[in-house]
Design a protein around this motif. Structure first.
Motif, short mmCIF file in Angstrom:
data_model
loop_
_atom_site.label_atom_id
_atom_site.label_comp_id
_atom_site.label_asym_id
_atom_site.label_seq_id
_atom_site.Cartn_x
_atom_site.Cartn_y
_atom_site.Cartn_z
N SER A 30 7.50 1.92 2.15
CA SER A 30 6.59 2.67 2.70
C SER A 30 4.95 2.69 2.16
O SER A 30 4.23 2.65 3.06
N SER A 31 4.87 2.22 1.10
CA SER A 31 3.61 2.18 0.37
C SER A 31 3.00 0.64 0.96
O SER A 31 1.98 0.63 1.35
N MET A 33 3.71 -0.15 3.89
CA MET A 33 2.90 0.22 5.42
C MET A 33 1.45 0.83 5.10
O MET A 33 0.73 0.78 5.95
N LEU A 34 1.45 1.57 4.14
CA LEU A 34 0.28 2.21 3.86
C LEU A 34 -0.89 1.32 3.84
O LEU A 34 -2.12 1.29 4.47
N ALA A 37 -1.71 -0.60 7.09
CA ALA A 37 -2.38 0.36 7.86
C ALA A 37 -3.88 0.23 7.53
O ALA A 37 -4.73 0.03 8.22
N LEU A 38 -4.10 0.31 6.41
CA LEU A 38 -5.54 0.04 5.81
C LEU A 38 -6.21 -1.25 6.10
O LEU A 38 -7.01 -1.50 6.56
N LEU A 40 -5.08 -3.25 8.34
CA LEU A 40 -5.27 -3.50 9.98
C LEU A 40 -6.62 -2.82 10.38
O LEU A 40 -7.34 -3.41 11.08
N SER A 41 -6.90 -1.52 9.66
CA SER A 41 -8.26 -1.10 9.95
C SER A 41 -9.39 -1.76 9.56
O SER A 41 -10.44 -2.09 10.26
N PHE B 237 6.47 5.23 8.73
CA PHE B 237 5.45 5.26 9.84
C PHE B 237 4.54 6.39 9.16
O PHE B 237 3.42 6.64 9.61
N PRO B 239 3.16 6.68 6.53
CA PRO B 239 2.16 6.07 5.66
C PRO B 239 1.10 5.57 6.61
O PRO B 239 -0.07 5.48 6.13
N VAL B 240 1.37 5.28 7.77
CA VAL B 240 0.36 4.68 8.66
C VAL B 240 -0.62 6.04 9.16
O VAL B 240 -1.81 5.93 9.06
N ALA B 243 -2.74 7.09 6.35
CA ALA B 243 -4.03 6.05 6.38
C ALA B 243 -5.19 6.58 7.50
O ALA B 243 -6.23 6.66 6.82
N LEU B 279 -3.91 4.05 14.73
CA LEU B 279 -3.39 4.64 13.56
C LEU B 279 -2.41 5.51 13.99
O LEU B 279 -1.43 5.79 13.58
#
Lengths: 197, 598
Positions: A30-31, A33-34, A37-38, A40-41, B237, B239-240, B243, B279
């Motif tokens: 999970s972490s 993925m966080l 995502a960041l 990716l941004s 997902f 966590p996405v 973000a 996101l």
């Protein structure tokens, strides 16, 4: 096959995947993925400008981020060593290795604070521009995780000072804390490599 | 059957070291409870509360659409005194925003995942509790804290969030949505996400680690499969979304510009509002399945239970749900076809989206195969179950139009989309939740819900709901856009007023019908007929113990000898089902004493 762990007296099989270990892996996924995502941004933002850092924007001073990598390596190395000592029922050796890791973990947090002060002095504030916002977000989110990891290090540190504290420990606890730190090491290396590159 | 059970002493399950003593005080039993069954009830009550709030908001939306500019009868002057009881435009925005947000994150999620997940997982796996009871309790109270923050946002100056449940920037930025409302909305959803994440870690670990001895993955009821897959998607997902919300919160509160385009950014650096959409939808599309997977699982089980037949192709159903879960992570781009994605990407997302229809078709046919030539018992849980088959079928088929870029672009942001997603992730999930609540109510409270009231509730809900969302799709197909305060200001939409009145009247009937459920639910808790241990004649573990389920669920951890859908086996003479923990010579699997999943 489980057998009593020499220091805690509790049943333990070092090769068995325990429930807490499994849950930790899910939490780390999970972490991960966080951070993904960041990142990716960050990469999408970066892909939209011809130069990175953008023209006229101060680059990140590399010294502290790079210096943090060997500190993290020390933490992971000593946590691994501590785990080996723990398995060998060498309490003194375990305590020494754990203490080094705890101090190094705190030092890493100190380096993070130093980095933020330095960034502020250079005018790289969180709201200055997208480049500086990215740096602040990634380092602060990582540091939030590190703060939890340091708390776990010291919590266990205080417990192993007392013999009854050692016996009360779950035999797998040092390993779980170690996994968490290894994960944070990997994230930091990816993060620094992509921010400085 | 107990003669073949494996005793707790033999198992030495590691998680039993963490079991909690039976609570003796009101505080430890009803408030700070570690018991998964009590936590399930807490989630259920919280979900019912929020569902009521969300439903009232939906009534307000439908009033505004069908009777624009007219005061709301009876309560209008109380709710909107400054506009003489008429819903003003800004209020309309926060009403539909809060309706969507509340229904998805605070009503359906707590009921389907929080309640049914907590209640069913340990009981159907043969475990005494969740593997981490403390985490379970923390999950509920984090959700409760989230609820307080969301509720508080109704009362701040400038009102609650009014930017749509998708919270798109730039509208969601503080320049365009000033005030505390949307910031509190973000904090509340961050807390709700944290709660779901705690639950997901607990659910996934419990299912992997605490299955009864002898219970393989394909011996798990399909309800558990649905909850398991939903939890995996949640863990990966949420966590996405976090973000995205974090960056948006920083934009609103700390002045960053992650989602502000260069043209409007003061510093000229390249923020991008479309980045937020990536996101959001990387999470948002799996969220559709997070919500619906538990309902699919419940439906797959209940169709078998009330058809008195083994679930047709149960392994294929489980496999199809797994395939859909994987595909759900790869199709989010179909929500963004109109943002200027490259043709290559739109083609890829179209193909992947339409691929979902293959596994969906498989399990849908399995559902029909289960019903085929079954001895169908039209009890209330089965009625709701069959309504899910019907409404999800409608939602699934209309999804094809939105999965293909060619039709999606035409239908984008219309009521067709609203009708479609209500059929799939709202109606199907809600009706699946009702099926589950009616079905497990006896095991939760030891009493039966009233069958007659249940059937009134069913017919007065399902028929109007289908009319409501079909009408919405027709209006959408005719070009009616969503989120317009008064659609009839546009000439080309004026002729849609009658169909919107039909839709709204249907909504009011369906809304009123929920009062029957509320009455039936609370009355039956105390005055319903006393339930037997197994009122439905089902063989999963939870029906082998008394109703309501006792503290710690099982005297002895059961062992699993059969699948969950063993019905109408000729070897059984006195009844038509076999318990999962029952050994029947020549039918059941023998279990080696050492076999354990713990």
């Amino acid at each position: 096959m489980s057998s009593p762990h020499a220091l805690t007296g509790k049943p333990f099989d070092k090769d068995e995947l325990t429930s807490r270990q499994f849950a930790l892996f899910v939490a780390l996924a999970s972490s991960g993925m966080l951070f993904a995502a960041l990142m990716l941004s960050y990469f999408l933002a970066r892909a939209r400008v011809p130069a990175w850092p953008p023209l006229g924007v101060e680059p990140v001073p590399p010294l502290i981020p790079l210096l943090s990598i060997p500190v993290l390596a020390i933490i992971s190395g000593f946590l691994h060593l501590a785990w080996k000592r723990w398995l060998a029922a060498d309490l003194a050796g375990f305590r020494k290795a754990w203490t080094v890791a705890s101090i190094a973990g705190t030092a890493f947090l100190g380096l993070q604070v130093g980095l933020w002060i330095h960034l502020s002095q250079l005018g790289i504030r969180v709201d200055a521009n997208l480049f500086s916002s990215v740096i602040w977000v990634l380092t602060v989110v990582h540091a939030t995780h590190v703060l939890v990891a340091v708390a776990l290090l010291w919590r266990l540190q205080f417990r192993i000072l007392r013999p009854d504290g050692v016996r009360a420990l779950s035999p797998e606890s040092p390993r779980l804390v170690g996994y968490f730190w290894h994960f944070l090491d990997a994230v930091w290396i990816i993060l620094v490599a992509s921010l400085l590159w | 059957m107990s003669g073949h059970d494996v005793s707790l002493d033999q198992i030495h399950s590691a998680h039993d070291h963490h079991l909690h003593p039976e609570p003796k005080t009101i505080w430890s039993k009803y408030i700070i409870s570690y018991d998964h069954k009590m936590i399930a009830k807490q989630f259920l009550l919280l979900g019912i509360f929020w569902a009521a709030v969300g439903a009232i908001l939906s009534m307000l939306i439908r009033w505004a659409v069908a009777f624009p500019g007219q005061p709301i009868p009876l309560v209008g002057a109380l709710l909107f005194p400054h506009s003489n009881g008429v819903i003003p435009p800004d209020a309309y925005s926060w009403i539909f925003t809060m309706h969507g947000t509340i229904m998805i994150f605070f009503a359906i999620t707590p009921v389907l995942i929080g309640c049914l997940g907590n209640f069913c997982i340990p009981l159907m796996l043969g475990a005494r509790d969740m593997i981490f009871p403390w985490l379970n309790m923390a999950s509920f109270w984090t959700m409760f804290a989230s609820s307080i923050v969301m509720f508080a946002s109704f009362f701040v100056p400038m009102g609650p969030s009014g930017v749509g449940w998708t919270s798109y920037p730039t509208l969601a930025h503080s320049q365009w949505s000033p005030g505390l409302g949307h910031s509190l909305w973000l904090v509340a959803l961050f807390l709700a996400g944290t709660s779901s994440l705690m639950g997901a870690i607990n659910y996934v670990t419990t299912i992997v680690r605490l299955r009864a001895p002898g219970m393989g993955y394909f011996d798990m009821p399909l309800t558990i499969w649905g909850l398991w897959l939903a939890s995996i998607l949640n863990a990966l997902f949420i966590p996405v979304l976090t973000a995205g919300f974090l960056l948006l919160y920083l934009d609103r509160v700390f002045g960053t510009k992650f989602f502000l385009a260069a043209a409007i950014s003061e510093t000229g650096t390249q923020g991008d509002p479309i980045l937020y959409q990536h996101l959001f939808w990387i999470f948002g599309h799996p969220e559709v399945y997070i919500v619906i997977l538990p309902a699919w699982g419940v439906v797959s089980d209940l169709l078998s239970f009330f058809s008195r037949k083994p679930a047709f192709g149960a392994k294929w159903t489980a496999g199809s749900m797994t395939a859909i879960s994987i595909l759900s992570a790869l199709v989010y781009g179909h929500h963004m076809f109109t943002t200027g994605l490259s043709p290559l990407l739109t083609s890829a997302f179209t193909t992947l989206t339409l691929l979902i229809s293959i596994p969906s078709g498989i399990f849908f046919l399995n559902w029909l195969g289960t019903l085929w030539r079954g001895s169908i018992q039209f009890k209330v849980p089965m009625l709701f179950t069959m309504s899910v088959v019907f409404t999800f079928g409608l939602g699934g088929l209309t999804g094809l139009h939105l999965g293909a870029v060619t039709t999606n672009v035409m239908l984008h942001n219309t009521y067709f989309v609203v009708g479609h997603f209500h059929f799939t992730m709202a109606v199907a999930a809600l009706l699946g939740g009702y099926a589950g609540v009616y079905f497990w109510f006896p095991k939760m409270f030891g009493r039966m819900m009233d069958e007659k009231l249940g059937k009134w509730h069913f017919w007065l809900s399902v028929v109007p709901i289908v009319v409501l969302f079909m009408a919405m799709m027709v209006a959408g197909y005719a070009g009616m856009h969503r989120r317009i305060y008064n659609p009839y200001e546009y000439n080309y939409l004026k002729h849609l007023l009658p169909i919107n009145i039909v839709a709204s009247v249907s909504a009011f009937i369906a809304g009123a019908a929920q009062l029957i459920f509320v009455w039936n639910f609370f009355r039956s808790m105390y005055k319903g007929a006393v339930a037997s241990a197994n009122p439905w004649g089902v063989g999963t573990f939870e029906w082998s113990i008394p109703s309501p389920a006792p503290h710690y669920n099982f005297d002895r951890i059961p062992s699993c000898h059969n699948g969950p859908h063993e019905f109408s086996n000729p070897a059984m003479k006195d009844r038509d089902f076999i318990y999962q923990n029952e050994y029947v010579e020549g039918v059941s699997r023998k279990l080696e004493p050492a076999t354990s999943n713990h």
